[in-house]
Design an enzyme around this catalytic site. Sequence first.
Site, PDB file in Angstrom:
ATOM      1  CB  CYS A 137       4.840  -2.903  11.153  1.00 42.79           C
ATOM      2  SG  CYS A 137       3.337  -4.115  10.673  1.00 42.79           S
ATOM      3  CG  HIS A 158       7.461  -3.115   7.786  1.00 46.93           C
ATOM      4  ND1 HIS A 158       7.310  -4.419   8.209  1.00 46.93           N
ATOM      5  CD2 HIS A 158       6.305  -3.040   7.685  1.00 46.93           C
ATOM      6  CE1 HIS A 158       5.883  -4.796   8.516  1.00 46.93           C
ATOM      7  NE2 HIS A 158       5.014  -3.745   7.944  1.00 46.93           N
ATOM      8  CG  ASN A 197       2.961  -6.779   7.234  1.00 48.16           C
ATOM      9  OD1 ASN A 197       4.482  -6.877   8.073  1.00 48.16           O
ATOM     10  ND2 ASN A 197       2.779  -6.086   7.141  1.00 48.16           N
TER      11      ASN A 197
HETATM   12  O1  UT7 Z   1       2.972  -2.792   8.415  1.00 43.48           O
HETATM   13  C1  UT7 Z   1       1.541  -2.584   8.351  1.00 43.48           C
HETATM   14  C2  UT7 Z   1       0.730  -2.785   8.591  1.00 43.48           C
HETATM   15  N1  UT7 Z   1      -0.454  -2.706   7.352  1.00 43.48           N
HETATM   16  C3  UT7 Z   1      -0.761  -2.059   6.269  1.00 43.48           C
HETATM   17  O2  UT7 Z   1       0.868  -1.536   5.390  1.00 43.48           O
HETATM   18  C4  UT7 Z   1      -1.404  -2.356   5.158  1.00 43.48           C
HETATM   19  C5  UT7 Z   1      -1.687  -0.785   4.171  1.00 43.48           C
HETATM   20  N2  UT7 Z   1      -2.665  -0.874   3.142  1.00 43.48           N
HETATM   21  C6  UT7 Z   1      -2.693  -1.564   2.219  1.00 43.48           C
HETATM   22  O3  UT7 Z   1      -1.640  -2.517   2.265  1.00 43.48           O
HETATM   23  C7  UT7 Z   1      -3.757  -1.849   1.553  1.00 43.48           C
HETATM   24  O4  UT7 Z   1      -4.842  -1.323   1.703  1.00 43.48           O
HETATM   25  C8  UT7 Z   1      -4.440  -3.456   1.433  1.00 43.48           C
HETATM   26  C9  UT7 Z   1      -3.569  -4.330   0.571  1.00 43.48           C
HETATM   27  C10 UT7 Z   1      -4.839  -4.096   2.280  1.00 43.48           C
HETATM   28  C11 UT7 Z   1      -5.390  -2.904   0.370  1.00 43.48           C
HETATM   29  O5  UT7 Z   1      -5.157  -2.783  -1.033  1.00 43.48           O
HETATM   30  P1  UT7 Z   1      -6.227  -1.587  -1.653  1.00 43.48           P
HETATM   31  O6  UT7 Z   1      -5.338  -1.221  -2.902  1.00 43.48           O
HETATM   32  O7  UT7 Z   1      -6.632  -0.017  -0.803  1.00 43.48           O
HETATM   33  O8  UT7 Z   1      -8.059  -2.400  -1.680  1.00 43.48           O
HETATM   34  P2  UT7 Z   1      -8.492  -2.242  -0.485  1.00 43.48           P
HETATM   35  O9  UT7 Z   1      -8.964  -1.571   0.290  1.00 43.48           O
HETATM   36  O10 UT7 Z   1      -9.316   0.037  -1.233  1.00 43.48           O
HETATM   37  O11 UT7 Z   1     -10.362  -2.473  -1.813  1.00 43.48           O
HETATM   38  C12 UT7 Z   1     -11.053  -2.231  -2.556  1.00 43.48           C
HETATM   39  C13 UT7 Z   1     -11.420  -3.160  -3.456  1.00 43.48           C
HETATM   40  C14 UT7 Z   1     -12.266  -3.647  -2.241  1.00 43.48           C
HETATM   41  O12 UT7 Z   1     -13.805  -4.067  -3.386  1.00 43.48           O
HETATM   42  P3  UT7 Z   1     -14.724  -3.035  -3.712  1.00 43.48           P
HETATM   43  O13 UT7 Z   1     -15.235  -2.625  -2.592  1.00 43.48           O
HETATM   44  O14 UT7 Z   1     -14.148  -1.730  -4.594  1.00 43.48           O
HETATM   45  O15 UT7 Z   1     -15.958  -4.121  -4.527  1.00 43.48           O
HETATM   46  C15 UT7 Z   1     -12.180  -5.016  -1.407  1.00 43.48           C
HETATM   47  O16 UT7 Z   1     -13.437  -5.264  -0.815  1.00 43.48           O
HETATM   48  O17 UT7 Z   1     -10.679  -4.509  -3.486  1.00 43.48           O
HETATM   49  C16 UT7 Z   1     -11.788  -5.591  -2.409  1.00 43.48           C
HETATM   50  N3  UT7 Z   1     -10.419  -6.952  -1.836  1.00 43.48           N
HETATM   51  C17 UT7 Z   1      -9.823  -7.628  -2.294  1.00 43.48           C
HETATM   52  N4  UT7 Z   1     -10.009  -8.114  -3.174  1.00 43.48           N
HETATM   53  C18 UT7 Z   1     -10.044  -9.100  -4.181  1.00 43.48           C
HETATM   54  C19 UT7 Z   1     -10.222  -6.614  -0.606  1.00 43.48           C
HETATM   55  N5  UT7 Z   1      -9.363  -7.031  -0.217  1.00 43.48           N
HETATM   56  C20 UT7 Z   1      -8.995  -8.483  -0.928  1.00 43.48           C
HETATM   57  C21 UT7 Z   1      -8.944  -9.461  -1.815  1.00 43.48           C
HETATM   58  N6  UT7 Z   1      -8.167 -10.204  -2.601  1.00 43.48           N
HETATM   59  N7  UT7 Z   1      -7.815 -10.407  -0.470  1.00 43.48           N
END
Ligand code: UT7
Length: 331
Positions: A116, A256, A286
């Site tokens: 990125c 970004h 993204n």
């Molecule tokens: O350019 C660089 C590239 N990447 C980034 O910058 C990514 C940086 N990270 C993020 O943006 C965030 O961590 C994400 C958007 C990827 C995820 O958000 P989060 O608030 O960190 O969620 P999490 O991974 O802690 O997941 C929380 C919950 C989980 O469920 P449980 O275990 O609490 O029951 C996930 O399974 O949300 C669930 N989950 C979803 N639920 C609905 C994960 N993805 C989804 C989804 N829809 N698409």
Amino acid sequence: MNNGVRVKISALGTYVPPRVLSNHDLEKMVETSDKWIMERTGIRERHLADKGIATSDLGAEAAKQALCRRGMKATDLEALIVASVTPDMMFPATACLIQNKIGATGIWGFDISAACSSFLYALQVGTQFVKTGAQKRVMVVGADVMSSIIDYTDRATCVIFGDGGGAVILEPADDGLGMIDYLHEIDGSGACSLYMPGGGSLNPPTHETVDKKMHYVHQDGQAVFKFAVRKMAEVCDTLLKRNGLTGKDVKAFIPHQANKRIILNTAERLGMDLDKVIINIDRYGNTTSATIPLAMQTAIDEGRLKKGDLVLLAAVGAGFTVGAALLHWAY
Ligand code: UT7
């Protein structure tokens, strides 16, 4: 970096493929919701390329628009640097494919891959060529077809990414505007937090790598999030301070677009007024190497970027890679 020739962005072009995938479309594909995606990422929809459309196609469209706006022929360029993590093929370089598609005969070029942060890094490399006088007209393209490496059954990654391209032309500046300073850093200890394991020399493609979904993006979202909010603010702060500036001096913060929460958190840490922060992740998701040029275009379209404005660019991505750049917008 103020010594010698100043280097400016003299034109910008962008392109996104017409097909839109909304959060509501994704609700039908994986267990997710518009509410979750909006709240956690700020994304409402993203553009995806149709089958057969490659990174070089998006990049070439953006490149042609930048040339047209500058009133320049492709043959006026001297070098072409392409930033991407989704090259059309392992080789030849996507720069060669875009060079051929736009008819930029007689130039040289190459690809840069820094996830990125690719566009930001390519921008600096191009700037150095113009600054030294080695080249006078360098094009930097950032383009990615992220949908080609995303598993659309994995809700943790498929909601985040989109496809797009952007291009800028770099030229010497005679009015004191243009690039001021930059600060980039890589940290390979974070390599296992965001990567695509298959297809390279470590795991060449086999039936097994396909079955194990190794040709898709794998991400530890929380690890990337934590690194991003800490490091993006840190490099921006150091860069601003060593130029005698603060977040309050910045007229447009063009980061970004990985997650709206990362962007707002960074702006807050820098003490920036939120009306200076350019966000278009709601429309594009993204797009990896294309986010910064797409956000530059949004800033222009919304009348939030004018000649002479102090601009702060910032990015963070797989690697880890992180960086920031300061410039005065030059047109
Ligand atoms: O350019 C660089 C590239 N990447 C980034 O910058 C990514 C940086 N990270 C993020 O943006 C965030 O961590 C994400 C958007 C990827 C995820 O958000 P989060 O608030 O960190 O969620 P999490 O991974 O802690 O997941 C929380 C919950 C989980 O469920 P449980 O275990 O609490 O029951 C996930 O399974 O949300 C669930 N989950 C979803 N639920 C609905 C994960 N993805 C989804 C989804 N829809 N698409």
